[in-house]
Write a protein that holds these residues in place. Structure first.
Motif, PDB file in Angstrom:
ATOM      1  N   GLY A   9      45.543  32.613  44.784  1.00 35.91           N
ATOM      2  CA  GLY A   9      45.288  33.930  45.676  1.00 35.91           C
ATOM      3  C   GLY A   9      44.702  34.777  44.586  1.00 35.91           C
ATOM      4  O   GLY A   9      44.327  36.089  45.337  1.00 35.91           O
ATOM      5  N   LYS A  10      44.352  34.703  43.622  1.00 35.33           N
ATOM      6  CA  LYS A  10      43.734  35.464  42.630  1.00 35.33           C
ATOM      7  C   LYS A  10      42.434  36.116  43.281  1.00 35.33           C
ATOM      8  O   LYS A  10      42.245  37.316  43.263  1.00 35.33           O
ATOM      9  CB  LYS A  10      43.484  34.911  41.351  1.00 35.33           C
ATOM     10  CG  LYS A  10      44.635  34.627  40.433  1.00 35.33           C
ATOM     11  CD  LYS A  10      44.183  34.093  39.099  1.00 35.33           C
ATOM     12  CE  LYS A  10      43.261  32.940  39.079  1.00 35.33           C
ATOM     13  NZ  LYS A  10      43.801  31.542  39.651  1.00 35.33           N
ATOM     14  N   THR A  11      41.508  35.228  43.616  1.00 38.47           N
ATOM     15  CA  THR A  11      40.191  35.670  44.211  1.00 38.47           C
ATOM     16  C   THR A  11      40.351  36.261  45.525  1.00 38.47           C
ATOM     17  O   THR A  11      39.624  37.450  45.904  1.00 38.47           O
ATOM     18  CB  THR A  11      39.256  34.443  44.170  1.00 38.47           C
ATOM     19  OG1 THR A  11      38.879  33.933  42.816  1.00 38.47           O
ATOM     20  CG2 THR A  11      37.826  34.809  44.797  1.00 38.47           C
ATOM     21  N   VAL A  39      39.839  38.935  37.069  1.00 40.40           N
ATOM     22  CA  VAL A  39      40.373  37.752  37.360  1.00 40.40           C
ATOM     23  C   VAL A  39      39.841  36.663  36.370  1.00 40.40           C
ATOM     24  O   VAL A  39      38.696  36.540  36.110  1.00 40.40           O
ATOM     25  CB  VAL A  39      40.254  37.282  38.813  1.00 40.40           C
ATOM     26  CG1 VAL A  39      40.561  35.577  38.897  1.00 40.40           C
ATOM     27  CG2 VAL A  39      40.870  37.951  39.786  1.00 40.40           C
ATOM     28  N   THR A  40      41.057  35.925  35.879  1.00 38.60           N
ATOM     29  CA  THR A  40      40.510  34.961  34.587  1.00 38.60           C
ATOM     30  C   THR A  40      41.452  33.809  34.603  1.00 38.60           C
ATOM     31  O   THR A  40      42.634  33.769  35.010  1.00 38.60           O
ATOM     32  CB  THR A  40      40.266  35.690  33.350  1.00 38.60           C
ATOM     33  OG1 THR A  40      39.812  34.586  32.454  1.00 38.60           O
ATOM     34  CG2 THR A  40      41.530  36.181  32.834  1.00 38.60           C
ATOM     35  N   MET A  95      36.109  42.277  38.780  1.00 38.52           N
ATOM     36  CA  MET A  95      35.306  40.970  38.130  1.00 38.52           C
ATOM     37  C   MET A  95      35.936  39.647  38.151  1.00 38.52           C
ATOM     38  O   MET A  95      37.133  39.479  38.026  1.00 38.52           O
ATOM     39  CB  MET A  95      35.225  41.301  36.866  1.00 38.52           C
ATOM     40  CG  MET A  95      34.688  42.547  36.409  1.00 38.52           C
ATOM     41  SD  MET A  95      34.224  43.108  34.712  1.00 38.52           S
ATOM     42  CE  MET A  95      32.760  42.318  34.517  1.00 38.52           C
ATOM     43  N   ASP A  96      35.442  38.716  38.976  1.00 37.73           N
ATOM     44  CA  ASP A  96      35.766  37.430  39.274  1.00 37.73           C
ATOM     45  C   ASP A  96      35.358  36.306  38.438  1.00 37.73           C
ATOM     46  O   ASP A  96      34.334  35.707  38.419  1.00 37.73           O
ATOM     47  CB  ASP A  96      35.601  36.920  40.533  1.00 37.73           C
ATOM     48  CG  ASP A  96      36.170  35.848  41.250  1.00 37.73           C
ATOM     49  OD1 ASP A  96      37.408  35.292  40.345  1.00 37.73           O
ATOM     50  OD2 ASP A  96      36.011  35.221  42.369  1.00 37.73           O
ATOM     51  N   GLU A  97      36.072  35.989  37.284  1.00 34.43           N
ATOM     52  CA  GLU A  97      35.690  34.965  36.114  1.00 34.43           C
ATOM     53  C   GLU A  97      34.022  35.209  35.960  1.00 34.43           C
ATOM     54  O   GLU A  97      33.403  34.127  35.865  1.00 34.43           O
ATOM     55  CB  GLU A  97      36.194  33.651  36.512  1.00 34.43           C
ATOM     56  CG  GLU A  97      37.642  33.421  37.082  1.00 34.43           C
ATOM     57  CD  GLU A  97      38.012  31.869  36.977  1.00 34.43           C
ATOM     58  OE1 GLU A  97      37.867  31.261  36.023  1.00 34.43           O
ATOM     59  OE2 GLU A  97      38.052  31.330  38.239  1.00 34.43           O
ATOM     60  N   PRO A  98      33.649  36.465  35.347  1.00 35.03           N
ATOM     61  CA  PRO A  98      32.353  36.366  35.219  1.00 35.03           C
ATOM     62  C   PRO A  98      31.810  35.484  33.833  1.00 35.03           C
ATOM     63  O   PRO A  98      30.767  35.461  33.822  1.00 35.03           O
ATOM     64  CB  PRO A  98      32.243  38.018  34.805  1.00 35.03           C
ATOM     65  CG  PRO A  98      33.322  38.328  34.330  1.00 35.03           C
ATOM     66  CD  PRO A  98      34.450  37.307  35.146  1.00 35.03           C
ATOM     67  N   MET A 141      31.534  44.493  42.652  1.00 31.72           N
ATOM     68  CA  MET A 141      31.777  43.303  42.164  1.00 31.72           C
ATOM     69  C   MET A 141      31.021  42.513  41.208  1.00 31.72           C
ATOM     70  O   MET A 141      29.773  42.351  41.744  1.00 31.72           O
ATOM     71  CB  MET A 141      32.605  42.730  43.376  1.00 31.72           C
ATOM     72  CG  MET A 141      33.249  41.423  43.180  1.00 31.72           C
ATOM     73  SD  MET A 141      34.262  40.969  44.799  1.00 31.72           S
ATOM     74  CE  MET A 141      35.044  39.496  44.024  1.00 31.72           C
ATOM     75  N   VAL A 142      31.562  41.823  40.434  1.00 30.61           N
ATOM     76  CA  VAL A 142      30.922  40.816  39.390  1.00 30.61           C
ATOM     77  C   VAL A 142      31.546  39.438  39.664  1.00 30.61           C
ATOM     78  O   VAL A 142      32.777  39.400  39.442  1.00 30.61           O
ATOM     79  CB  VAL A 142      30.830  41.246  38.025  1.00 30.61           C
ATOM     80  CG1 VAL A 142      30.024  40.318  37.170  1.00 30.61           C
ATOM     81  CG2 VAL A 142      30.200  42.647  37.940  1.00 30.61           C
ATOM     82  N   PHE A 143      30.688  38.477  40.135  1.00 25.88           N
ATOM     83  CA  PHE A 143      31.038  37.077  40.448  1.00 25.88           C
ATOM     84  C   PHE A 143      30.800  36.135  39.317  1.00 25.88           C
ATOM     85  O   PHE A 143      30.309  36.740  38.160  1.00 25.88           O
ATOM     86  CB  PHE A 143      30.494  36.576  41.560  1.00 25.88           C
ATOM     87  CG  PHE A 143      30.666  37.469  42.792  1.00 25.88           C
ATOM     88  CD1 PHE A 143      31.496  37.278  43.823  1.00 25.88           C
ATOM     89  CD2 PHE A 143      29.649  38.223  43.419  1.00 25.88           C
ATOM     90  CE1 PHE A 143      31.985  38.079  44.937  1.00 25.88           C
ATOM     91  CE2 PHE A 143      29.897  39.154  44.305  1.00 25.88           C
ATOM     92  CZ  PHE A 143      31.205  38.682  45.251  1.00 25.88           C
ATOM     93  N   GLN A 144      31.357  34.897  39.368  1.00 20.76           N
ATOM     94  CA  GLN A 144      31.366  34.142  38.510  1.00 20.76           C
ATOM     95  C   GLN A 144      29.971  33.533  38.213  1.00 20.76           C
ATOM     96  O   GLN A 144      29.195  33.215  37.105  1.00 20.76           O
ATOM     97  CB  GLN A 144      32.130  32.934  38.494  1.00 20.76           C
ATOM     98  CG  GLN A 144      32.237  31.709  37.659  1.00 20.76           C
ATOM     99  CD  GLN A 144      33.246  30.537  37.841  1.00 20.76           C
ATOM    100  OE1 GLN A 144      34.223  30.850  38.496  1.00 20.76           O
ATOM    101  NE2 GLN A 144      32.794  29.246  37.150  1.00 20.76           N
TER     102      GLN A 144
END
Length: 284
Positions: free
Chosen positions: A62-64, A211-212, A178-181, A100-103
């Motif tokens: 559920g991190k993302t 998130v990482t 930031m989602d695993e950028p 928000m910065v996505f992967q």
């Protein structure tokens, strides 16, 4: 911090430290085959003003989803999210609450680097001269001055992610999500961008939720690391990195220290059981 009933209560915000975001009983379930599948178990947590919080946990915990709730892209099934705004009433209509910065690289292929970085400012109605002035500043901070007029197809993966980071900071949000950028980047590029991200963040001290899957990255970047349980995600442990590594930080110094190894072992010790539980669940 108050976790679920199966976990002990913990204090999240020490005396004298203000909370930027308060999560109270926040949970999320998704429908699947006629039933509700819990992804996030309701929990309470405070994110401090100006802190760099990293979230780690097994896949599917559920991190993302939590990040998307903070971005107002998902509605929680339970609980409330309370954000303390710093902007004045007049500024709130002009300044973004979050970016928000996505992967994946979220750059527009038909725009130059400069126009990509300035996009959020243009959407807010800022004039060309002002938005380009701000964009140029952040383009310089991520080292892309020579490529300001280049298009995304002319850039490497790491350069595209620099554009995404520059755009997020240029937009001057109160909260940066930031989602695993850096997950898709090679190790050398990742180290360089981690250092650049720390440098830019030091100047602004924005509230960042990152998130990482990388324990290594969490130690290098975070003030605190939130370790989540296997699905449905709960707060398992919160580890204060700032007690060990002061700011400003240098990536190579952190990674070469004995304290780094101790922290890595401590976080993996919290996480290993949850990762194994996820593997057993997937094997059923």
């Amino acid at each position: 911090m108050t976790a679920t009933a199966s976990l002990p209560a913990r204090e999240t915000t020490p005396t004298g430290t203000s909370a930027k975001v308060r999560l109270r009983g926040v949970g999320k379930s998704f429908p699947l085959n006629g039933r509700q599948v819990p992804v996030l178990a309701p929990f309470d947590f405070d994110i401090r003003e100006g802190e760099f919080l990293c979230i780690v946990g097994p896949s599917g915990c559920g991190k993302t989803t939590l990040l998307r709730i903070l971005a107002d892209l998902e509605t929680p099934s339970a609980g409330d999210v309370e954000v303390t705004r710093n902007a004045t009433s007049e500024e709130k209509g002009k300044r973004r609450l979050n970016s928000m910065v996505f992967q994946e690289h979220g750059v527009f292929p038909w725009m130059t680097v400069r126009d990509n970085v300035a996009f959020g400012l243009k959407a807010r109605g800022m004039g060309k001269q002002d938005r380009y002035r701000i964009a140029e500043d952040f383009i310089a901070k991520v080292g892309l001055q020579m490529f300001r007029d280049a298009y995304p197809h002319q850039l490497s993966g790491g350069m595209k992610q620099r554009v995404s980071i520059a755009r997020a900071f240029a937009n001057d949000p109160e909260i940066l999500l930031m989602d695993e950028p850096f997950a898709a980047l090679d190790e050398q590029t990742k180290l360089v961008l981690q250092a650049e991200l720390l440098h830019i963040w030091e100047a602004s001290r924005k509230t960042v939720v990152y998130v990482t899957h990388s324990i290594d990255e969490a130690i290098v970047l975070a003030d605190r690391v939130l370790v989540m349980t296997n699905r449905p995600g709960r707060v398992k442990e919160v580890i204060d990195i700032s007690e060990v590594f002061a700011r400003p930080r240098h990536v190579e110094q952190v990674k070469s220290s004995a304290e780094y190894g101790n922290l890595f072992g401590r976080i993996w010790g919290c996480l290993r059981e949850e990762v194994m539980a996820h593997g057993r669940e997937m094997g059923k």
